[in-house]
Motif scaffolding. Structure first.
Motif, PDB file in Angstrom:
ATOM      1  N   GLU A 115      61.185  80.101  85.562  1.00 34.82           N
ATOM      2  CA  GLU A 115      60.541  79.027  84.812  1.00 34.82           C
ATOM      3  C   GLU A 115      60.213  77.886  85.771  1.00 34.82           C
ATOM      4  OE1 GLU A 115      61.618  75.880  81.247  1.00 34.82           O
ATOM      5  OE2 GLU A 115      62.917  77.573  81.616  1.00 34.82           O
ATOM      6  N   LEU A 116      58.958  77.441  85.780  1.00 40.49           N
ATOM      7  CA  LEU A 116      58.577  76.316  86.614  1.00 40.49           C
ATOM      8  C   LEU A 116      59.113  75.046  85.970  1.00 40.49           C
ATOM      9  CD1 LEU A 116      57.083  75.140  89.024  1.00 40.49           C
ATOM     10  CD2 LEU A 116      55.046  74.988  87.584  1.00 40.49           C
ATOM     11  N   ILE A 117      60.001  74.362  86.668  1.00 44.18           N
ATOM     12  CA  ILE A 117      60.634  73.175  86.112  1.00 44.18           C
ATOM     13  C   ILE A 117      59.769  71.966  86.396  1.00 44.18           C
ATOM     14  CG2 ILE A 117      62.685  71.733  86.193  1.00 44.18           C
ATOM     15  CD1 ILE A 117      64.172  74.251  87.186  1.00 44.18           C
ATOM     16  N   LYS A 118      59.721  71.581  87.616  1.00 45.13           N
ATOM     17  CA  LYS A 118      58.923  70.451  88.079  1.00 45.13           C
ATOM     18  C   LYS A 118      58.603  70.714  89.526  1.00 45.13           C
ATOM     19  CE  LYS A 118      60.949  66.756  85.316  1.00 45.13           C
ATOM     20  NZ  LYS A 118      61.702  65.514  85.373  1.00 45.13           N
ATOM     21  N   MET A 119      57.632  69.992  90.023  1.00 49.35           N
ATOM     22  CA  MET A 119      57.309  70.114  91.435  1.00 49.35           C
ATOM     23  C   MET A 119      58.014  69.017  92.201  1.00 49.35           C
ATOM     24  SD  MET A 119      53.386  71.041  91.926  1.00 49.35           S
ATOM     25  CE  MET A 119      52.676  72.512  91.267  1.00 49.35           C
ATOM     26  N   GLY A 120      58.499  69.364  93.372  1.00 45.83           N
ATOM     27  CA  GLY A 120      59.017  68.364  94.281  1.00 45.83           C
ATOM     28  C   GLY A 120      57.863  67.871  95.139  1.00 45.83           C
ATOM     29  N   THR A 121      58.136  66.909  95.972  1.00 43.45           N
ATOM     30  CA  THR A 121      57.098  66.387  96.863  1.00 43.45           C
ATOM     31  C   THR A 121      57.605  66.373  98.287  1.00 43.45           C
ATOM     32  OG1 THR A 121      57.838  64.122  96.471  1.00 43.45           O
ATOM     33  CG2 THR A 121      56.027  64.933  95.100  1.00 43.45           C
ATOM     34  N   TYR A 122      56.694  66.558  99.205  1.00 48.72           N
ATOM     35  CA  TYR A 122      56.998  66.476 100.629  1.00 48.72           C
ATOM     36  C   TYR A 122      56.457  65.139 101.098  1.00 48.72           C
ATOM     37  CZ  TYR A 122      57.325  67.862 105.520  1.00 48.72           C
ATOM     38  OH  TYR A 122      57.655  67.934 106.854  1.00 48.72           O
ATOM     39  N   PRO A 178      63.410  67.789  92.464  1.00 48.93           N
ATOM     40  CA  PRO A 178      63.610  67.203  91.138  1.00 48.93           C
ATOM     41  C   PRO A 178      65.089  67.122  90.752  1.00 48.93           C
ATOM     42  CG  PRO A 178      61.860  68.845  91.085  1.00 48.93           C
ATOM     43  CD  PRO A 178      62.508  68.937  92.437  1.00 48.93           C
ATOM     44  N   ASP A 179      65.443  66.084  89.990  1.00 47.02           N
ATOM     45  CA  ASP A 179      66.834  65.853  89.578  1.00 47.02           C
ATOM     46  C   ASP A 179      67.458  67.088  88.930  1.00 47.02           C
ATOM     47  OD1 ASP A 179      66.645  63.268  90.483  1.00 47.02           O
ATOM     48  OD2 ASP A 179      66.271  62.414  88.495  1.00 47.02           O
ATOM     49  N   GLU A 180      66.719  67.723  88.032  1.00 46.74           N
ATOM     50  CA  GLU A 180      67.248  68.887  87.318  1.00 46.74           C
ATOM     51  C   GLU A 180      67.631  70.015  88.281  1.00 46.74           C
ATOM     52  OE1 GLU A 180      65.836  71.973  83.807  1.00 46.74           O
ATOM     53  OE2 GLU A 180      64.744  70.096  84.084  1.00 46.74           O
ATOM     54  N   ARG A 238      68.331  69.598  91.596  1.00 48.52           N
ATOM     55  CA  ARG A 238      69.475  69.109  92.389  1.00 48.52           C
ATOM     56  C   ARG A 238      70.775  69.256  91.619  1.00 48.52           C
ATOM     57  NH1 ARG A 238      66.326  64.384  93.831  1.00 48.52           N
ATOM     58  NH2 ARG A 238      67.604  63.251  92.332  1.00 48.52           N
ATOM     59  N   ASP A 239      70.740  68.916  90.321  1.00 48.77           N
ATOM     60  CA  ASP A 239      71.953  69.020  89.500  1.00 48.77           C
ATOM     61  C   ASP A 239      72.418  70.466  89.382  1.00 48.77           C
ATOM     62  OD1 ASP A 239      71.809  66.299  89.173  1.00 48.77           O
ATOM     63  OD2 ASP A 239      71.017  66.388  87.124  1.00 48.77           O
ATOM     64  N   GLU A 240      71.470  71.363  89.122  1.00 47.18           N
ATOM     65  CA  GLU A 240      71.840  72.769  88.948  1.00 47.18           C
ATOM     66  C   GLU A 240      72.372  73.375  90.250  1.00 47.18           C
ATOM     67  OE1 GLU A 240      69.886  76.883  87.301  1.00 47.18           O
ATOM     68  OE2 GLU A 240      69.100  74.983  86.577  1.00 47.18           O
ATOM     69  N   LEU A 241      71.809  72.938  91.390  1.00 48.52           N
ATOM     70  CA  LEU A 241      72.297  73.421  92.686  1.00 48.52           C
ATOM     71  C   LEU A 241      73.544  72.673  93.151  1.00 48.52           C
ATOM     72  CD1 LEU A 241      68.941  73.877  94.635  1.00 48.52           C
ATOM     73  CD2 LEU A 241      70.431  75.672  93.753  1.00 48.52           C
ATOM     74  N   ARG A 242      73.946  71.657  92.388  1.00 44.30           N
ATOM     75  CA  ARG A 242      75.105  70.818  92.715  1.00 44.30           C
ATOM     76  C   ARG A 242      74.963  70.196  94.103  1.00 44.30           C
ATOM     77  NH1 ARG A 242      78.909  75.454  90.669  1.00 44.30           N
ATOM     78  NH2 ARG A 242      78.718  75.966  92.846  1.00 44.30           N
ATOM     79  N   LEU A 243      73.762  69.695  94.388  1.00 44.01           N
ATOM     80  CA  LEU A 243      73.500  69.077  95.684  1.00 44.01           C
ATOM     81  C   LEU A 243      73.946  67.622  95.681  1.00 44.01           C
ATOM     82  CD1 LEU A 243      69.918  70.415  96.474  1.00 44.01           C
ATOM     83  CD2 LEU A 243      72.070  71.141  97.506  1.00 44.01           C
ATOM     84  N   ALA A 244      74.519  67.226  96.774  1.00 45.81           N
ATOM     85  CA  ALA A 244      74.919  65.835  96.973  1.00 45.81           C
ATOM     86  C   ALA A 244      74.256  65.356  98.264  1.00 45.81           C
ATOM     87  CB  ALA A 244      76.437  65.737  97.079  1.00 45.81           C
ATOM     88  N   PRO A 245      74.096  64.050  98.423  1.00 46.43           N
ATOM     89  CA  PRO A 245      73.495  63.541  99.660  1.00 46.43           C
ATOM     90  C   PRO A 245      74.211  64.094 100.891  1.00 46.43           C
ATOM     91  CG  PRO A 245      73.715  61.770  98.074  1.00 46.43           C
ATOM     92  CD  PRO A 245      74.435  62.960  97.496  1.00 46.43           C
TER      93      PRO A 245
END
Length: 86
Positions: free
Chosen positions: A6-13, A22-24, A26-33
């Motif tokens: 499912e295409l969620i959102k596009m990120g940007t370079y 996209p926040d969604e 990052r949250d699902e991948l459990r990414l932190a800075p």
């Protein structure tokens, strides 16, 4: 959680070689800075992104071989292509 493929959102370079995710996602991948992400090349112009902090399970991505291959078979194939076998 989203459905597979499912295409969620596009990120940007952006400037400074920064890839905005996209926040969604990052949250699902459990990414932190500061977390590292890895890219798995699936096909030309097609990549799978995943968190290096939470490695991807590659199990099941490659199907089972149609037949069993022995070491002799592998060595024979290497020799046939001009490679060296010990």
């Amino acid at each position: 959680m989203t459905k597979p493929f499912e295409l969620i959102k596009m990120g940007t370079y952006g400037e400074g070689q920064v890839l905005n995710i996209p926040d969604e996602v990052r949250d699902e991948l459990r990414l932190a800075p500061g977390d590292r992400v890895e890219f798995l090349r699936l096909a030309p112009h097609e990549y799978l992104i995943y968190s290096a902090e939470h490695p991807l399970s590659l199990q099941g991505m490659i199907g089972k071989p149609k037949r069993k291959v022995t070491i002799k078979d592998m060595n024979r194939a290497i020799r046939a292509r001009g490679g060296h076998v010990r």
